[in-house]
Design a protein around this motif. Sequence first.
Motif, PDB file in Angstrom:
ATOM      1  N   ASP A 176       0.827  -1.215   0.000  1.00  0.00           N
ATOM      2  CA  ASP A 176       0.000   0.000   0.000  1.00  0.00           C
ATOM      3  C   ASP A 176       0.860   1.263   0.000  1.00  0.00           C
ATOM      4  O   ASP A 176       0.527   2.252  -0.670  1.00  0.00           O
ATOM      5  CB  ASP A 176      -0.921   0.010   1.217  1.00  0.00           C
ATOM      6  N   THR A 177       1.957   1.250   0.747  1.00  0.00           N
ATOM      7  CA  THR A 177       2.833   2.416   0.816  1.00  0.00           C
ATOM      8  C   THR A 177       3.455   2.722  -0.536  1.00  0.00           C
ATOM      9  O   THR A 177       3.442   3.871  -1.004  1.00  0.00           O
ATOM     10  CB  THR A 177       3.944   2.194   1.857  1.00  0.00           C
ATOM     11  N   ILE A 178       3.984   1.699  -1.184  1.00  0.00           N
ATOM     12  CA  ILE A 178       4.614   1.902  -2.490  1.00  0.00           C
ATOM     13  C   ILE A 178       3.567   2.337  -3.516  1.00  0.00           C
ATOM     14  O   ILE A 178       3.819   3.215  -4.349  1.00  0.00           O
ATOM     15  CB  ILE A 178       5.334   0.627  -2.966  1.00  0.00           C
ATOM     16  N   SER A 179       2.382   1.755  -3.455  1.00  0.00           N
ATOM     17  CA  SER A 179       1.307   2.129  -4.366  1.00  0.00           C
ATOM     18  C   SER A 179       0.952   3.606  -4.221  1.00  0.00           C
ATOM     19  O   SER A 179       0.756   4.318  -5.219  1.00  0.00           O
ATOM     20  CB  SER A 179       0.072   1.260  -4.104  1.00  0.00           C
ATOM     21  N   GLN A 180       0.867   4.082  -2.983  1.00  0.00           N
ATOM     22  CA  GLN A 180       0.531   5.482  -2.741  1.00  0.00           C
ATOM     23  C   GLN A 180       1.624   6.412  -3.251  1.00  0.00           C
ATOM     24  O   GLN A 180       1.334   7.455  -3.844  1.00  0.00           O
ATOM     25  CB  GLN A 180       0.305   5.718  -1.245  1.00  0.00           C
ATOM     26  N   ILE A 181       2.889   6.031  -3.035  1.00  0.00           N
ATOM     27  CA  ILE A 181       3.994   6.861  -3.508  1.00  0.00           C
ATOM     28  C   ILE A 181       4.003   6.955  -5.027  1.00  0.00           C
ATOM     29  O   ILE A 181       4.154   8.038  -5.607  1.00  0.00           O
ATOM     30  CB  ILE A 181       5.334   6.314  -2.986  1.00  0.00           C
ATOM     31  N   VAL A 182       3.834   5.821  -5.685  1.00  0.00           N
ATOM     32  CA  VAL A 182       3.827   5.813  -7.151  1.00  0.00           C
ATOM     33  C   VAL A 182       2.649   6.632  -7.677  1.00  0.00           C
ATOM     34  O   VAL A 182       2.765   7.370  -8.666  1.00  0.00           O
ATOM     35  CB  VAL A 182       3.780   4.371  -7.685  1.00  0.00           C
ATOM     36  N   SER A 183       1.512   6.542  -6.995  1.00  0.00           N
ATOM     37  CA  SER A 183       0.337   7.309  -7.401  1.00  0.00           C
ATOM     38  C   SER A 183       0.589   8.805  -7.295  1.00  0.00           C
ATOM     39  O   SER A 183       0.175   9.591  -8.153  1.00  0.00           O
ATOM     40  CB  SER A 183      -0.867   6.914  -6.544  1.00  0.00           C
ATOM     41  N   GLU A 184       1.276   9.215  -6.229  1.00  0.00           N
ATOM     42  CA  GLU A 184       1.517  10.639  -5.988  1.00  0.00           C
ATOM     43  C   GLU A 184       2.670  11.196  -6.806  1.00  0.00           C
ATOM     44  O   GLU A 184       2.619  12.332  -7.294  1.00  0.00           O
ATOM     45  CB  GLU A 184       1.799  10.879  -4.503  1.00  0.00           C
ATOM     46  N   PHE A 185       3.760  10.408  -6.957  1.00  0.00           N
ATOM     47  CA  PHE A 185       4.981  10.926  -7.563  1.00  0.00           C
ATOM     48  C   PHE A 185       5.244  10.392  -8.972  1.00  0.00           C
ATOM     49  O   PHE A 185       6.136  10.890  -9.656  1.00  0.00           O
ATOM     50  CB  PHE A 185       6.178  10.608  -6.672  1.00  0.00           C
ATOM     51  N   GLY A 186       4.529   9.362  -9.377  1.00  0.00           N
ATOM     52  CA  GLY A 186       4.713   8.822 -10.722  1.00  0.00           C
ATOM     53  C   GLY A 186       5.684   7.667 -10.796  1.00  0.00           C
ATOM     54  O   GLY A 186       5.443   6.694 -11.504  1.00  0.00           O
TER      55      GLY A 186
END
Length: 289
Positions: free
Chosen positions: A80-90
């Motif tokens: 979930d953490t990595i998914s959120q980061i990728v969603s926010e930062f690309g």
Amino acid sequence: MKYNSLFRTEAFKGKVVMVTGGGSGIGRCAAHELAALGASVIITGRKQEKLDQVAAEIQEDGGSVRTMICDIREDGQVKDTISQIVSEFGRIHGLFNNAGGQFPSALDSISANGFDAVVRNNLLGTFLMMREVYNQSMRQHGGAIVNMSAIITNGMPGMGHSGAARAGVENLTKTAALEWAKSGVRVNAVAPGWIMSSGMDTYKGDFRAMIPMLASKSPLKRLGTESEISSVACFLLSDAAAYVSGVTVPVDGAATLCSPIYPLADHQNSEPFNGFHRAFIPEVLKESQ
């Protein structure tokens, strides 16, 4: 004052770099250096208060930082953490897999739960972060990963559980470097020796009493600084290390080369590098002065 890095000011400009265990010690130092070099830094950990303190420091120094709570031992949280980061930062350009921990104990005194806890923290957590950063970002975009190991050349007496886990990290680093090269991903590790870090203050009893004596056992006759680990991690994450992959870099002042038949000369000829303007001396070392 700002971080006095040896790298050019914009070496990581436009890069998104994660630092696990960024709330203290070497992780805190590396987060500061990366931010000073232009990176958008994400620091993770289990305690929001510690992360907030480091974030406030970085922001005061003019850097870009984001905090996220994540227990690296929990598969779902990591995903979930990595998914959120990728969603926010690309995407994620770099990962400093710094988080970990252990406690001193002889092998015959380590319980099954204690052994498992240290292996989960230092090995499983490292793997989960690597896997998800690769699967969710680096498989498509490439990137660089730096894992945290330790000096395990001669075993790790008093911390056999951590030594076993760190040996696993080094083998994992080699395997990932081979398997993920096709995606333009480099994977390396850094192995600190005796470093003046806040982690020293977590130890108690006989192990704590031994810490002030460590400098005398090093050929350089001193302990290392957090900056001396951070600079190696930053190099391995940087474009300058584009042809470096699958290696573990020891940063121990040649301590692992010591031999009982070769006496160490007393001297004061090794000058430490300390670019971290917010570094402080651990309490255990202050007590011995």
